[in-house]
Motif scaffolding. Structure first.
Motif, short mmCIF file in Angstrom:
data_model
loop_
_atom_site.label_atom_id
_atom_site.label_comp_id
_atom_site.label_asym_id
_atom_site.label_seq_id
_atom_site.Cartn_x
_atom_site.Cartn_y
_atom_site.Cartn_z
N LYS A 148 4.80 1.03 -7.49
CA LYS A 148 4.69 2.44 -7.15
C LYS A 148 3.24 2.87 -7.15
O LYS A 148 2.42 2.33 -7.90
CB LYS A 148 5.50 3.29 -8.14
CG LYS A 148 7.00 3.10 -7.92
CD LYS A 148 7.81 4.05 -8.76
CE LYS A 148 9.30 3.90 -8.40
NZ LYS A 148 10.17 4.78 -9.17
N CYS A 149 2.98 3.83 -6.30
CA CYS A 149 1.61 4.32 -6.19
C CYS A 149 1.23 5.04 -7.48
O CYS A 149 1.97 5.89 -7.97
CB CYS A 149 1.52 5.28 -5.00
SG CYS A 149 -0.07 6.11 -4.90
N PRO A 150 0.11 4.66 -8.05
CA PRO A 150 -0.32 5.32 -9.30
C PRO A 150 -0.72 6.77 -9.06
O PRO A 150 -0.85 7.54 -10.02
CB PRO A 150 -1.52 4.48 -9.74
CG PRO A 150 -2.00 3.79 -8.50
CD PRO A 150 -0.81 3.64 -7.60
N LYS A 151 -0.93 7.14 -7.83
CA LYS A 151 -1.40 8.50 -7.55
C LYS A 151 -0.25 9.45 -7.31
O LYS A 151 -0.28 10.60 -7.73
CB LYS A 151 -2.34 8.49 -6.33
CG LYS A 151 -3.64 7.75 -6.64
CD LYS A 151 -4.66 7.92 -5.53
CE LYS A 151 -5.94 7.17 -5.88
NZ LYS A 151 -6.93 7.29 -4.82
N CYS A 152 0.78 8.99 -6.57
CA CYS A 152 1.86 9.89 -6.23
C CYS A 152 3.23 9.34 -6.61
O CYS A 152 4.23 10.04 -6.52
CB CYS A 152 1.82 10.26 -4.75
SG CYS A 152 2.17 8.85 -3.68
N GLY A 153 3.28 8.11 -7.04
CA GLY A 153 4.55 7.56 -7.49
C GLY A 153 5.45 7.07 -6.37
O GLY A 153 6.58 6.68 -6.61
N THR A 213 0.84 -1.18 0.00
CA THR A 213 0.00 0.00 0.00
C THR A 213 0.88 1.24 0.00
O THR A 213 2.05 1.20 0.37
CB THR A 213 -0.93 0.00 1.23
OG1 THR A 213 -1.80 1.12 1.15
CG2 THR A 213 -0.14 0.09 2.53
N CYS A 214 0.29 2.33 -0.41
CA CYS A 214 1.02 3.59 -0.41
C CYS A 214 0.89 4.23 0.97
O CYS A 214 -0.19 4.26 1.53
CB CYS A 214 0.44 4.50 -1.49
SG CYS A 214 1.13 6.17 -1.41
N PRO A 215 2.01 4.71 1.49
CA PRO A 215 1.93 5.35 2.82
C PRO A 215 1.00 6.56 2.81
O PRO A 215 0.44 6.92 3.84
CB PRO A 215 3.38 5.79 3.09
CG PRO A 215 4.23 5.03 2.13
CD PRO A 215 3.36 4.71 0.95
N MET A 216 0.86 7.16 1.65
CA MET A 216 0.03 8.35 1.57
C MET A 216 -1.39 8.03 1.15
O MET A 216 -2.32 8.79 1.39
CB MET A 216 0.62 9.35 0.56
CG MET A 216 2.06 9.75 0.86
SD MET A 216 2.23 10.53 2.48
CE MET A 216 1.35 12.06 2.18
N HIS A 217 -1.55 6.93 0.46
CA HIS A 217 -2.87 6.56 -0.05
C HIS A 217 -3.21 5.14 0.39
O HIS A 217 -2.96 4.19 -0.35
CB HIS A 217 -2.91 6.68 -1.57
CG HIS A 217 -2.56 8.05 -2.08
ND1 HIS A 217 -1.30 8.34 -2.55
CD2 HIS A 217 -3.29 9.17 -2.15
CE1 HIS A 217 -1.27 9.65 -2.90
NE2 HIS A 217 -2.47 10.17 -2.67
N PRO A 218 -3.77 5.03 1.56
CA PRO A 218 -4.11 3.69 2.09
C PRO A 218 -5.09 2.93 1.20
O PRO A 218 -5.18 1.71 1.29
CB PRO A 218 -4.74 3.99 3.46
CG PRO A 218 -4.39 5.41 3.78
CD PRO A 218 -4.18 6.11 2.47
ZN LIG Z 1 0.29 7.45 -3.08
#
Ligand SMILES: [Zn+2]
Length: 80
Positions: free
Chosen positions: A62-67, A48-53
């Motif tokens: 990599k997070c598709p939202k923030c990379g 999971t993304c630390p910024m986007h759970p």
């Molecule tokens: Zn993210």
């Protein structure tokens, strides 16, 4: 009379060794049962993304939202 004593001693010795052998088996059995826990395989690891759970992936990436690099999401551990 001496024969009777010898017989009695032999009987005692036999029962003692039999008694001694059994608890050992029981103890090692108990130890095994207590120590060997059922192999708990970690549930499907999710990343999971630390910024986007809400971003979940079953493999690192990599997070598709923030990379940002996705981090392993640890299964919720119960704390007593
Ligand atoms: Zn993210």
């Amino acid at each position: 009379m001496k024969k009777a004593i010898l017989l009695a001693m032999a009987a005692v010795f036999t029962s003692i060794s039999a008694f001694a052998a059994h608890p050992t088996t029981a103890i090692s059995d108990t130890t095994k049962t207590k120590k060997v826990k059922p192999v708990v395989k970690p549930a499907t690891v999710q990343y999971t993304c630390p910024m986007h759970p809400e971003v979940l992936s079953d493999k690192p990436g990599k997070c598709p939202k923030c990379g940002m690099e996705l981090v392993k999401k640890e299964p919720a551990k119960k704390k007593s």
